[in-house]
Enzyme design. Structure first.
Site, PDB file in Angstrom:
ATOM      1  N   HIS A  12       0.664  -1.296   0.013  1.00 30.05           N
ATOM      2  CA  HIS A  12       0.160  -0.160  -0.345  1.00 30.05           C
ATOM      3  C   HIS A  12       0.739   1.146  -0.271  1.00 30.05           C
ATOM      4  O   HIS A  12       0.642   2.611  -0.655  1.00 30.05           O
ATOM      5  CB  HIS A  12      -0.840   0.279   1.727  1.00 30.05           C
ATOM      6  CG  HIS A  12      -0.316  -0.131   2.997  1.00 30.05           C
ATOM      7  ND1 HIS A  12       0.189  -1.315   2.875  1.00 30.05           N
ATOM      8  CD2 HIS A  12       0.363   1.004   3.499  1.00 30.05           C
ATOM      9  CE1 HIS A  12       0.499  -1.469   3.558  1.00 30.05           C
ATOM     10  NE2 HIS A  12       1.448   0.009   3.709  1.00 30.05           N
ATOM     11  N   HIS A 101      28.173  -4.546 -10.777  1.00 33.33           N
ATOM     12  CA  HIS A 101      28.721  -5.254  -9.590  1.00 33.33           C
ATOM     13  C   HIS A 101      27.802  -6.806  -9.123  1.00 33.33           C
ATOM     14  O   HIS A 101      28.887  -7.901  -8.776  1.00 33.33           O
ATOM     15  CB  HIS A 101      29.454  -3.933  -8.577  1.00 33.33           C
ATOM     16  CG  HIS A 101      30.154  -3.575  -9.141  1.00 33.33           C
ATOM     17  ND1 HIS A 101      31.037  -2.876  -8.014  1.00 33.33           N
ATOM     18  CD2 HIS A 101      30.753  -3.118 -10.165  1.00 33.33           C
ATOM     19  CE1 HIS A 101      31.476  -2.193  -8.680  1.00 33.33           C
ATOM     20  NE2 HIS A 101      31.213  -1.935  -9.988  1.00 33.33           N
ATOM     21  N   ARG A 135      35.650 -10.197 -12.742  1.00 32.74           N
ATOM     22  CA  ARG A 135      35.646 -10.840 -10.860  1.00 32.74           C
ATOM     23  C   ARG A 135      34.443 -10.773  -9.829  1.00 32.74           C
ATOM     24  O   ARG A 135      34.190 -11.397  -9.057  1.00 32.74           O
ATOM     25  CB  ARG A 135      36.795  -9.725 -10.004  1.00 32.74           C
ATOM     26  CG  ARG A 135      35.831  -8.103 -10.235  1.00 32.74           C
ATOM     27  CD  ARG A 135      37.690  -7.087  -9.180  1.00 32.74           C
ATOM     28  NE  ARG A 135      37.019  -5.502  -9.118  1.00 32.74           N
ATOM     29  CZ  ARG A 135      37.005  -4.263 -10.890  1.00 32.74           C
ATOM     30  NH1 ARG A 135      36.864  -5.064 -11.972  1.00 32.74           N
ATOM     31  NH2 ARG A 135      36.060  -3.507  -9.954  1.00 32.74           N
TER      32      ARG A 135
HETATM   33  C1  RB5 Z   1       3.900  -0.648   5.503  1.00 27.48           C
HETATM   34  O1  RB5 Z   1       3.686   0.915   6.413  1.00 27.48           O
HETATM   35  C2  RB5 Z   1       5.420  -0.162   5.909  1.00 27.48           C
HETATM   36  O2  RB5 Z   1       6.408  -0.988   6.853  1.00 27.48           O
HETATM   37  C3  RB5 Z   1       5.921  -0.870   4.062  1.00 27.48           C
HETATM   38  O3  RB5 Z   1       6.074  -0.149   3.452  1.00 27.48           O
HETATM   39  C4  RB5 Z   1       8.292  -1.564   3.992  1.00 27.48           C
HETATM   40  O4  RB5 Z   1       8.532   0.120   4.500  1.00 27.48           O
HETATM   41  C5  RB5 Z   1       8.375  -2.410   5.093  1.00 27.48           C
HETATM   42  O5  RB5 Z   1       9.523  -2.259   4.464  1.00 27.48           O
END
Ligand code: RB5
Length: 144
Positions: A12, A101, A135
């Protein structure tokens, strides 16, 4: 990286940036597999990272892009798959280096960290930069 197919997903926190990225990828003729989410309802980022990782493991997609608020959760979740080398990038240079890399095959972005313009610049760098091999190939092989 010359790719014809990219899997993408967001939680979201990254829905709007995901839409902008999809438009940019389609403008470049890349086929995009969109695994959601598509609304503002709170969802769990590991579910979306797993969908993109599985698309790569199954051979449906050559690379992936994951967006969450920070990009951190997505990168941790995606890197649990041995076939995935997910890199969190905050600017063009880090997106270029993760290709040159590390041969990264998944780009992770934090929508609450980088603005749309910088994120799209990272995407451009990710899909247009080749792995240098040499490498670096030996080091990448040690992670397999
Ligand atoms: C969601 O609130 C948030 O935790 C998520 O989008 C993210 O940042 C997690 O690593």
């Amino acid at each position: 990286m010359t790719v014809k197919t990219i899997a993408i997903a967001a939680d979201h926190g990254g829905v709007e940036l995901k839409s902008a990225i999809i438009s940019a990828l389609k403008d470049r003729g890349i086929e995009v597999f969109d695994f959601g989410t598509n609304g503002s309802e709170s969802v769990d980022y590991p579910d979306y990272a797993q969908a993109v990782a599985k698309s790569i493991v199954d051979g449906q997609s050559e690379a992936g892009i994951l967006v969450c608020g920070s990009g951190i959760g997505m990168s941790i979740a995606a890197n649990r798959f041995p076939e995935v080398r997910a890199a969190l990038a905050h600017d063009r240079l880090s997106a270029e280096l993760c290709r040159q890399h590390n041969n990264a095959n998944v780009l992770c972005l934090g929508a609450r960290i980088v603005g749309d313009a910088k994120a799209l610049d990272c995407v451009d760098a990710f899909i247009s930069t080749e792995f240098e091999g040499g490498r670096h190939a030996l080091r990448v092989a040690k992670m397999s």
